[in-house]
Scaffold this motif. Structure first.
Motif, short mmCIF file in Angstrom:
data_model
loop_
_atom_site.label_atom_id
_atom_site.label_comp_id
_atom_site.label_asym_id
_atom_site.label_seq_id
_atom_site.Cartn_x
_atom_site.Cartn_y
_atom_site.Cartn_z
N GLU A 35 0.81 -1.21 0.00
CA GLU A 35 0.00 0.00 0.00
C GLU A 35 0.85 1.27 0.00
O GLU A 35 0.35 2.35 -0.31
N THR A 36 2.16 1.13 0.30
CA THR A 36 3.03 2.32 0.35
C THR A 36 3.78 2.48 -0.97
O THR A 36 3.50 3.40 -1.74
N VAL A 37 4.72 1.56 -1.22
CA VAL A 37 5.52 1.56 -2.45
C VAL A 37 5.77 0.10 -2.80
O VAL A 37 5.45 -0.79 -2.02
N GLY A 58 22.18 -2.12 -5.08
CA GLY A 58 23.38 -1.34 -4.78
C GLY A 58 23.24 -0.68 -3.43
O GLY A 58 23.62 0.48 -3.22
N ARG A 59 22.67 -1.42 -2.47
CA ARG A 59 22.36 -0.85 -1.16
C ARG A 59 23.53 -1.04 -0.20
O ARG A 59 24.11 -2.13 -0.13
N PRO A 60 23.89 0.02 0.55
CA PRO A 60 24.97 -0.12 1.54
C PRO A 60 24.60 -1.22 2.56
O PRO A 60 23.45 -1.30 2.98
N ASP A 62 25.16 -1.58 5.60
CA ASP A 62 24.82 -1.21 6.99
C ASP A 62 23.39 -0.66 7.11
O ASP A 62 23.02 -0.13 8.15
N ASN A 63 22.61 -0.79 6.04
CA ASN A 63 21.24 -0.29 6.07
C ASN A 63 20.25 -1.47 6.16
O ASN A 63 20.05 -2.19 5.18
N PRO A 64 19.64 -1.67 7.35
CA PRO A 64 18.80 -2.87 7.56
C PRO A 64 17.51 -2.84 6.76
O PRO A 64 17.07 -1.80 6.29
N VAL A 67 11.12 -6.39 7.65
CA VAL A 67 10.58 -7.74 7.50
C VAL A 67 9.06 -7.66 7.40
O VAL A 67 8.41 -7.03 8.24
N HIS A 68 8.51 -8.29 6.36
CA HIS A 68 7.06 -8.27 6.14
C HIS A 68 6.48 -9.62 6.51
O HIS A 68 6.99 -10.65 6.06
N VAL A 69 5.45 -9.62 7.33
CA VAL A 69 4.78 -10.87 7.70
C VAL A 69 3.30 -10.78 7.34
O VAL A 69 2.77 -9.69 7.12
N GLU A 182 6.75 5.73 1.83
CA GLU A 182 7.05 4.55 2.63
C GLU A 182 6.44 4.64 4.02
O GLU A 182 6.11 5.73 4.51
N SER A 183 6.39 3.46 4.66
CA SER A 183 5.75 3.36 5.98
C SER A 183 6.43 4.24 7.04
O SER A 183 7.62 4.56 6.93
N THR A 184 5.67 4.61 8.03
CA THR A 184 6.21 5.23 9.24
C THR A 184 7.06 4.19 9.95
O THR A 184 6.62 3.05 10.12
O1 TXA Z 1 6.70 1.22 3.17
C1 TXA Z 1 7.79 0.68 3.37
O2 TXA Z 1 8.33 0.66 4.49
C2 TXA Z 1 8.47 -0.02 2.18
C3 TXA Z 1 7.61 -1.20 1.76
C4 TXA Z 1 8.26 -2.03 0.69
O3 TXA Z 1 7.28 -1.98 2.90
N1 TXA Z 1 9.80 -0.45 2.53
C5 TXA Z 1 10.81 0.44 2.71
O4 TXA Z 1 12.03 -0.16 2.98
O5 TXA Z 1 10.68 1.63 2.63
P1 TXA Z 1 13.42 0.65 2.89
O6 TXA Z 1 14.48 -0.37 3.04
O7 TXA Z 1 13.44 1.45 1.66
O8 TXA Z 1 13.42 1.53 4.17
C6 TXA Z 1 13.54 0.94 5.43
C7 TXA Z 1 13.92 1.97 6.46
C8 TXA Z 1 15.36 2.40 6.29
O9 TXA Z 1 15.46 3.79 6.56
C9 TXA Z 1 16.06 1.56 7.34
O10 TXA Z 1 17.24 2.16 7.79
C10 TXA Z 1 14.99 1.50 8.43
O11 TXA Z 1 13.78 1.37 7.75
N2 TXA Z 1 15.17 0.34 9.32
C11 TXA Z 1 15.04 -0.97 9.01
N3 TXA Z 1 15.35 -1.75 10.08
C12 TXA Z 1 15.70 -0.92 11.08
C13 TXA Z 1 16.13 -1.09 12.42
N4 TXA Z 1 16.30 -2.30 12.95
N5 TXA Z 1 16.40 0.01 13.16
C14 TXA Z 1 16.24 1.24 12.63
N6 TXA Z 1 15.83 1.48 11.37
C15 TXA Z 1 15.57 0.42 10.59
#
Ligand code: TXA
Ligand code: MG
Length: 341
Positions: A35-37, A58-60, A62-64, A67-69, A182-184
């Motif tokens: 529903e977000t992206v 090409g993601r660094p 150190d960027n976690p 997890v989707h359930v 993206e999600s909060t």
């Molecule tokens: O809406 C969304 O959240 C989308 C859809 C696909 O679910 N996903 C998304 O993932 O935006 P991404 O990887 O683009 O952004 C995830 C963010 C990043 O800023 C990451 O650093 C943060 O969430 N994040 C993930 N795990 C974390 C953790 N354990 N502690 C702090 N920040 C975390």
């Protein structure tokens, strides 16, 4: 080359889902709508599969990843404990655009999902395609946004293909996403909880259910003491030409005239009230009736600029109320917080 399968009522969806499930189980990547992206998914328990996400984007490292359930009950498998505040959030906002950061249970998820942190972000997406895929798979899916690192997140299947067509085998095409941002991300390991990334579930909605919530300002995020998502320090949402923010006022035409005199090709991203402005390219952020609509169009408009020869991109800013906080957060990243006065 990527295969794009439309999952709508005109096709045999079950065949598409089982193809996606088979690929995921074979430790391959599948892009799917939420529903977000759009997300770029891999089985969250397989290190080999998750590594492919980092490589394709090409993601660094150190960027976690989030997890989707598919079910609330699944969360227990991946976290040490679910704080009371998290339970309330799960009941109130899931499925939905809220990622909860909790303490990770060791040895279950692939290490690179958490990028070495003691915490993990989890959510249940509110999209029929994502939910059906997760339920058919019966496993957790690690999924960042399905764009190349640094680019605007994809809100349509074609955006995913633009970035990743030569790197992934399958995109489930469920049409344009509903929210577009993206999600909060809410860290519930600290008290009071902290918004690490603003999104569709806004501070006021959270506070109505769980009391005080901290939302650091962008300037505060530069302070090393302020908790932020590891990902937020990287360049984000950036088209090829530089992006500048401008106030939404009568000066826009003057600013554009000046830039064009100096030989610039100008793309303007603004609501329809500015559609008669003379410029090289105009991309509409919607009617301007509400902020949600701007959120829906923002990434698509930023991506459209890359299909032009614009040398500079101007975006009108919004106030920071409600979803405006998430919109401005993304715009400040896309522009490096550069303003034209
Ligand atoms: O809406 C969304 O959240 C989308 C859809 C696909 O679910 N996903 C998304 O993932 O935006 P991404 O990887 O683009 O952004 C995830 C963010 C990043 O800023 C990451 O650093 C943060 O969430 N994040 C993930 N795990 C974390 C953790 N354990 N502690 C702090 N920040 C975390
Ligand atoms: Mg992303």
């Amino acid at each position: 080359m990527v295969e794009i399968l439309k999952v709508d009522n005109s096709v045999d969806n079950e065949k598409s889902y089982s193809q996606a499930v088979d690929l995921l189980n074979a430790e391959q990547l599948v892009a799917f709508p939420t529903e977000t992206v759009y997300g770029l998914g891999a089985i969250a328990t397989s290190e080999e599969a998750v590594k492919k996400i980092f490589k394709a984007k090409g993601r660094p490292s150190d960027n976690p990843l989030i997890v989707h359930v598919g079910r609330k009950e699944d969360v227990n498998k991946y976290v040490k404990e679910i704080p009371q505040i998290a339970k309330i959030c799960m009941d109130e906002f899931w499925p939905g655009p809220l990622t909860l950061i909790m303490k990770v249970k060791e040895g279950v998820l692939a290490n690179s999902v958490t990028a070495g942190l003691q915490t993990v972000g989890i959510r249940i997406p509110d999209h029929p395609v994502a939910l059906h895929l997760l339920q058919q798979l019966n496993n957790a899916v690690a999924a960042p946004s399905a764009n190349k690192s640094g680019k605007p997140s994809p809100t349509k299947a074609e955006h995913v293909a633009e970035d990743l067509s030569d790197r992934i085998p399958l995109i489930l095409d469920g049409g344009a996403t509903g929210i577009g941002l993206e999600s909060t991300v809410l860290d519930v390991t600290s008290t009071p909880p902290v918004i690490l990334r603003p999104g569709g579930i806004i501070k006021e909605m959270l506070e109505a259910k769980i009391g005080l919530v901290i939302e650091p300002k962008i300037a505060e995020q530069k302070n090393e003491m302020t908790p932020i998502s590891p990902g937020m320090k990287y360049t984000h949402y950036a088209p090829n030409a530089p992006v500048y923010l401008i106030e939404d006022n009568e000066q826009i035409q003057n600013i554009i005239n000046r830039l064009r005199c100096k030989g610039n090709k100008v793309a303007l991203l603004a609501t329809n009230k500015h559609k008669n402005i003379e410029t090289d390219y105009f991309f509409s952020l919607g009617m301007g009736d509400n902020l949600e609509e701007i959120g829906v169009h923002l990434y698509d408009c930023l991506r459209k600029c890359d299909k032009t020869d614009a040398t500079i991109i101007l975006v009108t800013v919004t106030d920071k109320n409600g979803v405006g906080s998430a919109i401005m957060n993304r715009l400040q990243k896309a522009s490096g917080d550069n303003w034209l006065k």
